[in-house]
Design a protein around this motif. Structure first.
Motif, PDB file in Angstrom:
ATOM      1  N   THR A   1       0.825  -1.210   0.000  1.00 31.73           N
ATOM      2  CA  THR A   1       0.000   0.000   0.000  1.00 31.73           C
ATOM      3  C   THR A   1       0.857   1.256   0.000  1.00 31.73           C
ATOM      4  O   THR A   1       0.553   2.235  -0.689  1.00 31.73           O
ATOM      5  N   LEU A   2       1.935   1.259   0.765  1.00 30.70           N
ATOM      6  CA  LEU A   2       2.830   2.413   0.791  1.00 30.70           C
ATOM      7  C   LEU A   2       3.457   2.643  -0.579  1.00 30.70           C
ATOM      8  O   LEU A   2       3.632   3.795  -1.011  1.00 30.70           O
ATOM      9  N   ASN A   3       3.798   1.559  -1.270  1.00 34.63           N
ATOM     10  CA  ASN A   3       4.302   1.732  -2.632  1.00 34.63           C
ATOM     11  C   ASN A   3       3.213   2.307  -3.534  1.00 34.63           C
ATOM     12  O   ASN A   3       3.477   3.176  -4.374  1.00 34.63           O
ATOM     13  N   TYR A   4       1.994   1.847  -3.345  1.00 33.33           N
ATOM     14  CA  TYR A   4       0.855   2.313  -4.152  1.00 33.33           C
ATOM     15  C   TYR A   4       0.673   3.831  -4.024  1.00 33.33           C
ATOM     16  O   TYR A   4       0.573   4.541  -5.023  1.00 33.33           O
ATOM     17  N   VAL A   5       0.652   4.334  -2.785  1.00 34.67           N
ATOM     18  CA  VAL A   5       0.408   5.773  -2.604  1.00 34.67           C
ATOM     19  C   VAL A   5       1.619   6.601  -3.012  1.00 34.67           C
ATOM     20  O   VAL A   5       1.477   7.781  -3.350  1.00 34.67           O
ATOM     21  N   SER A   6       2.806   6.003  -2.989  1.00 34.26           N
ATOM     22  CA  SER A   6       4.012   6.769  -3.333  1.00 34.26           C
ATOM     23  C   SER A   6       3.960   7.316  -4.751  1.00 34.26           C
ATOM     24  O   SER A   6       4.541   8.364  -5.043  1.00 34.26           O
ATOM     25  N   TRP A   7       3.248   6.633  -5.638  1.00 37.82           N
ATOM     26  CA  TRP A   7       3.199   7.078  -7.034  1.00 37.82           C
ATOM     27  C   TRP A   7       2.409   8.367  -7.199  1.00 37.82           C
ATOM     28  O   TRP A   7       2.555   9.062  -8.205  1.00 37.82           O
ATOM     29  N   PHE A   8       1.605   8.736  -6.206  1.00 41.76           N
ATOM     30  CA  PHE A   8       0.919  10.030  -6.260  1.00 41.76           C
ATOM     31  C   PHE A   8       1.894  11.181  -6.039  1.00 41.76           C
ATOM     32  O   PHE A   8       1.560  12.332  -6.299  1.00 41.76           O
ATOM     33  N   GLY A   9       3.105  10.886  -5.559  1.00 46.34           N
ATOM     34  CA  GLY A   9       4.098  11.926  -5.355  1.00 46.34           C
ATOM     35  C   GLY A   9       5.293  11.816  -6.283  1.00 46.34           C
ATOM     36  O   GLY A   9       6.279  12.527  -6.114  1.00 46.34           O
ATOM     37  N   ASP A  10       5.213  10.924  -7.268  1.00 50.71           N
ATOM     38  CA  ASP A  10       6.323  10.693  -8.190  1.00 50.71           C
ATOM     39  C   ASP A  10       6.146  11.521  -9.458  1.00 50.71           C
ATOM     40  O   ASP A  10       5.121  11.421 -10.129  1.00 50.71           O
ATOM     41  N   ASP A  11       7.156  12.340  -9.784  1.00 48.39           N
ATOM     42  CA  ASP A  11       7.099  13.185 -10.983  1.00 48.39           C
ATOM     43  C   ASP A  11       7.906  12.622 -12.144  1.00 48.39           C
ATOM     44  O   ASP A  11       7.944  13.217 -13.225  1.00 48.39           O
ATOM     45  N   ASP A  12       8.563  11.483 -11.936  1.00 47.02           N
ATOM     46  CA  ASP A  12       9.449  10.945 -12.961  1.00 47.02           C
ATOM     47  C   ASP A  12       8.746  10.012 -13.942  1.00 47.02           C
ATOM     48  O   ASP A  12       9.305   9.673 -14.984  1.00 47.02           O
TER      49      ASP A  12
END
Length: 421
Positions: A285-296
């Motif tokens: 789940t933490l990996n899942y939400v991390s993509w909402f903050g990824d600009d790359d």
């Protein structure tokens, strides 16, 4: 020099030791690599860990528990690892004994799920085991958007077999008590303080990212959430359901295109399977939400990978349930307990407890100290939305886990997350 002043092997000492123990021949030309110097090889700094190989291609991993009063700390800013005074902090050798026994047992339950052990030298605090350097940590693979479709089949099946064969579902009362005593581990409760007392959802002790105080207060000041924390702590400490890892997040799973291994069972002991399920679900789940903050990555890449993660979570639980039902059916004729087991109700309770544990485990990796790599890899300015989403998810799971009767109820929650705050 073979040993340092604390009795820990030096790099030269590692090569000499492995020749003395006949792991390698005396004339072998050995290369010894300190894995703490390789950023993506390992997380955690309470052991010396080396990759050792010769010119023929033979290789092993050697782990030595640090002799206190020293321990290793990571300076992420300067990308260095240093040995420091432990300030009286000690580790019990029993955790190493427990790890050996646990890995061997799990390989008997699901052959090949753990690295093979070649040597255990208790006086020297050393384990020599199978080399898994061709595999990567699952956490880093996820952060590179690498998909592993076979992962859930092996871990889900392992969860079912481990639960069944190390619990009273299969063992007699006497046999289970004997097995429990064999796997007593003085380090089993090592995570309890972090999970249930220092956790940002129950205490203000650990600092968090600026902008999270209001949502954090909704957790810390909610009596129902505090009650759920206590229930899960009591369950963790008192429910000796089966042999669990306790710390089975994505950095304790190694993976390749065709292999999956569980590592670092140092804190293993008898407890509720739902903690292992919850810790791994929380990791995904933490990996899942991390993509909402990824600009790359492009929006399409992120949407596609998040869909993969939802399917991964679903497959993990459905594989577990299918394997568990099959085991019950196979052994039901010879077991009065299994004949009277309400399998549907049992599996729903496993799911609900696992999701509630997921909420606690998610929050345990949000503090500035102990922040998971999934979030620390993105710029600090981009972490607020993923962190706030994580708090919302945790709050929902702790308060309403009993409303979830199918894993798709949870993946639907993930799919409907709104990153606009």
């Amino acid at each position: 020099m073979t040993y340092d002043s604390y009795g820990n092997l030096t790099t030269t000492g590692v090569a000499n030791y492995l020749k003395e123990k006949e792991i390698f021949p005396n004339d072998a030309n050995l290369t010894v690599v300190d894995l703490h110097a390789v950023k993506e090889s390992i997380e955690g700094f309470v052991n010396l860990i080396y990759h050792v190989y010769d010119e023929s291609g033979k290789s092993v991993i050697m782990k030595q528990m640090l002799s206190m009063p020293r321990f290793r700390i990571e300076d992420e800013k300067n990308n260095t690892v240093e040995d420091n005074d432990g300030d009286g902090w000690t580790l019990d050798l029993g955790r190493m004994r427990s790890e050996i026994a646990t890995l061997i047992f799990w390989n008997s339950v699901y052959p090949g799920i753990c690295p093979e052990i070649y040597l255990f030298d208790e006086p020297a605090r050393i384990i020599v085991m199978e080399d898994l350097m061709d595999l990567s940590l699952l956490r880093f693979e996820l952060c590179r958007m690498v998909k592993h479709e076979h992962f859930t089949n092996k871990i889900g099946s392992f969860f079912a077999r481990n639960l069944f064969f190390s619990s009273n579902l299969h063992l007699t009362k006497y046999k289970k008590s004997e097995v429990e005593r064999f796997f007593i581990n003085p380090e089993y409760t090592a995570l309890a303080e972090v999970l249930f007392h220092e956790n940002i959802g129950i205490s203000w002790e650990r600092e968090m990212l600026s902008g999270t105080a209001q949502k954090r207060a909704e957790l810390v000041e909610n009596p129902a959430i505090q009650i759920e924390f206590k229930r899960l702590e009591n369950k963790f400490l008192e429910d000796k359901e089966c042999l669990i890892h306790t710390d089975l997040h994505s950095s304790n799973i190694m993976i390749s295109a065709n292999d999956v291994r569980i590592i670092d069972g140092e804190f293993a002991g008898f407890g509720p399977l739902s903690q292992d399920f919850g810790r791994l679900t929380g990791s995904l789940t933490l990996n899942y939400v991390s993509w909402f903050g990824d600009d790359d990555r492009t929006p399409q890449e992120k949407t596609d990978f998040q869909a993969y993660l939802r399917k991964t979570i679903e497959n993990l639980y459905t594989t577990f349930q299918q394997e568990f039902r099959q085991l019950v059916a196979t052994y039901q004729k010879e077991s009065y307990r299994l004949k009277n087991l309400d399998v549907d109700r049992y599996l729903i309770e496993q799911l609900q407890n696992s999701l509630s544990y997921a909420g606690i485990n998610i929050m345990s990796r949000l503090g500035n100290r102990g922040l998971c790599h999934d979030l620390s890899r993105i710029p600090e300015t981009n972490r607020l939305i993923p962190t706030l989403l994580s708090l919302d998810i945790s709050k929902e799971l702790l308060l309403n886990h009993q409303d979830y009767t199918d894993i798709k109820d949870f993946t639907k929650l993930l799919k409907n997350l709104n990153p606009s705050f």
